[in-house]
Design a protein around this motif. Structure first.
Motif, mmCIF file in Angstrom:
data_model
loop_
_atom_site.group_PDB
_atom_site.id
_atom_site.type_symbol
_atom_site.label_atom_id
_atom_site.label_comp_id
_atom_site.label_asym_id
_atom_site.label_seq_id
_atom_site.Cartn_x
_atom_site.Cartn_y
_atom_site.Cartn_z
ATOM 1 N N LYS A 60 34.884 31.397 42.447
ATOM 2 C CA LYS A 60 35.508 32.314 41.493
ATOM 3 C C LYS A 60 36.946 31.894 41.240
ATOM 4 O O LYS A 60 37.660 31.531 42.173
ATOM 5 N N PHE A 101 40.616 32.940 38.898
ATOM 6 C CA PHE A 101 41.324 33.963 38.134
ATOM 7 C C PHE A 101 42.300 33.262 37.195
ATOM 8 O O PHE A 101 43.143 32.491 37.653
ATOM 9 N N TYR A 131 46.375 37.706 37.000
ATOM 10 C CA TYR A 131 47.009 38.114 38.263
ATOM 11 C C TYR A 131 47.981 37.015 38.689
ATOM 12 O O TYR A 131 47.904 36.467 39.792
ATOM 13 N N HIS A 163 37.455 35.090 36.033
ATOM 14 C CA HIS A 163 38.079 36.261 35.411
ATOM 15 C C HIS A 163 38.914 35.670 34.278
ATOM 16 O O HIS A 163 39.977 35.090 34.525
ATOM 17 N N HIS A 177 32.709 39.953 34.157
ATOM 18 C CA HIS A 177 33.165 41.161 33.451
ATOM 19 C C HIS A 177 33.700 40.920 32.028
ATOM 20 O O HIS A 177 34.824 41.299 31.692
ATOM 21 N N SER A 203 40.812 45.718 35.226
ATOM 22 C CA SER A 203 41.095 44.545 34.391
ATOM 23 C C SER A 203 39.849 43.702 34.223
ATOM 24 O O SER A 203 39.235 43.336 35.236
ATOM 25 N N ASP A 234 31.552 45.194 39.019
ATOM 26 C CA ASP A 234 32.944 44.963 39.432
ATOM 27 C C ASP A 234 33.434 46.150 40.252
ATOM 28 O O ASP A 234 34.594 46.579 40.133
#
Ligand code: URP
Ligand code: ZN
Ligand code: ZN
Ligand code: ZN
Length: 460
Positions: A150, A152, A155, A183, A239, A287, A314
């Motif tokens: 995963k 991001f 953030y 994400h 998401h 988010s 999520d």
């Protein structure tokens, strides 16, 4: 000990028929008409749908985040999931920047092993891709059975990686036979908007929503998709909420690129009007944020078009006291909402009952595709001879009301308080054991097993 489920209507991602199911030990051993009971415990499923246990591939249990921890542990979270018909979850291990993947995994193992009630697996969140991390990717896949990584794109300063790291990670993960998930929102633009709103005195939860406009998601989804195309890495967007981001994926299909897409139950059922409620809106600070009604329509259509492959949650619950950390500053409200227990029933009620998706599609996006895409099929995600006996018996007509007063999640509010739902999970079987029956969980903590996942995901 064997179990015989009699007279149910069996629904898979492709089939719909009346049959009995015989379970021996942890697996399904026979499916047929009028199977003999012999010494088996008989469960009468007359009038009920018999479906595979749900798989929620996006949950955050006991996760350190924004100065606190998500409030469901692996024990309370997987138990609540079982109550709602979800038998397996995939949780996120978070690498701490400056530390190894293995250290993070050891920590998560120590929290989940011996406490989880339902089955679980892990994604590995890579927050610091460097030469040492690169060397661990193969170990994670081959030795640990963790095949999804995963990332991001937001953030900033905490979890975000840059495009340099993303490209390097994709090349290594492709080489070792895994998948990169993301994400996908533009962390720099969000950071700029957050700082601007705060500097101008706008501190309420509404500005969380206004700091993450659709363009921040559409741009990142397109950039991630392009990098996945360039590197050839199997790719998955978590998401996904909106039309602009889904169009980025739709564009990629024109060059015959496959990017898997997950949306979550909240983006199908709730919209941004939740941000008009003053500080109460903190319940829905997540988010990306909730979007518009037009985006809900896009997502339902995307499911039927085969562009949206999975509906997850999520799940990232925080007690109201924790949400109050951001009372005077929306950027300090812990991001996330509780839904692990509600997904299967809400999706049935809003999707199948309201004729937006078929029963087969329901099973496909809630059970079968998560198993296929994440390397657990056919052990999980379907009803077939040789599969784990993860089965739910579901009353399609029973109506009930969602409430924090009756849910099992360790959180003191419900994001769906007062929702009237048609369809209820009656009995849940996990690896051959009755896990939940009429609202009671019958399994001890520690029954849940870690599920190692296969290196090459099945094509869907
Ligand atoms: O608001 C959210 N989504 N919280 C959990 C962390 C993440 O971004 O998935
Ligand atoms: Zn360290
Ligand atoms: Zn996220
Ligand atoms: Zn998440």
């Amino acid at each position: 000990m064997s179990l015989l489920i009699k007279n149910g209507r069996v629904i898979t991602a492709t089939d719909d028929y009346q049959a009995d199911i015989l379970v021996e030990g942890e697996q399904i051993v026979a499916i047929g008409k009028d199977l003999p009971a012999d010494n088996a415990q008989v469960i009468d499923a007359t009038g009920l749908l018999v479906m595979p246990g749900g798989i929620d591939p996006h949950v955050h249990l006991d996760m350190p985040f924004m100065g606190t921890f998500s409030s469901d542990t692996h024990e309370t979270g997987t138990r609540a999931a079982l109550h709602g018909g979800t038998t397996t979850v995939i949780d996120f291990v978070l690498q701490q920047q400056g530390h190894s993947l293995q250290e993070a995994l050891d920590e998560w193992n120590s929290r989940a092993a011996g406490t989880a009630v339902g089955d679980y697996s892990f994604h590995m969140a890579v927050t610091d891709f460097n030469a040492a991390t690169k060397a661990e990717i193969r170990t994670m896949i081959v030795q640990e059975g963790i095949t999804s990584f995963k990332t991001f794109m937001a953030y900033k300063g905490a979890l975000m990686i840059d495009d340099r790291q993303m490209t390097g990670l994709m090349q290594e993960v492709k080489q070792q036979g895994g998948m990169v998930t993301v994400h996908a929102t533009n962390g720099d633009v969000i950071d700029y908007l957050v700082a601007k709103h705060l500097a101008e005195g706008r501190t309420s939860p509404l500005y969380h929503y206004l700091s993450q406009p659709e363009v921040t998601e559409a741009e990142a989804a397109a950039r991630f998709t392009d990098l996945a195309h360039y590197t050839g890495c199997p790719a998955y967007i978590v998401h996904l909420t909106c039309e602009g981001a889904l169009n980025a994926v739709r564009n990629a299909t024109r060059r015959n690129q496959r990017v898997y897409v997950e949306t979550c139950i909240q983006y199908l059922t709730l919209d941004a009007s939740k941000y008009d409620l003053g500080f109460e809106s903190a319940k829905w600070v997540m988010s990306p944020p909730l979007r518009e009604v037009k985006d809900q329509e896009t997502l339902w259509a995307g499911i039927n078009q085969g562009l949206v492959n999975i509906v997850a949650t999520d799940h990232c619950p925080f007690m109201w006291q924790q949400k109050l950390m951001g009372k005077d500053n929306f950027s300090k409200i812990p991001n996330g909402h509780p839904a692990i227990e509600n997904r299967m029933e809400l999706l049935f009620s809003e999707g199948v009952v309201k004729n937006r998706i078929t029963l087969n599609k329901y099973v496909e996006v809630a059970c079968t595709n998560p198993a296929k895409i994440f390397g657990m099929f056919p052990r999980k995600g379907t009803i077939a001879i040789g599969s784990d006996a993860d089965i739910i018996l579901f009353d399609p007509h029973q109506q009930h009301i969602i409430s924090a007063a009756t849910h099992h999640m360790n959180v003191d509010y419900s994001a769906y308080e007062g929702w009237e739902v048609t369809g209820k999970v009656k009995t849940v079987i996990l690896r051959g054991k009755v896990a939940v029956d009429n609202g009671e969980c019958l399994l001890p903590s520690g029954y849940g097993q870690f599920i190692r996942r296969n290196q090459v995901s099945a094509k869907i």
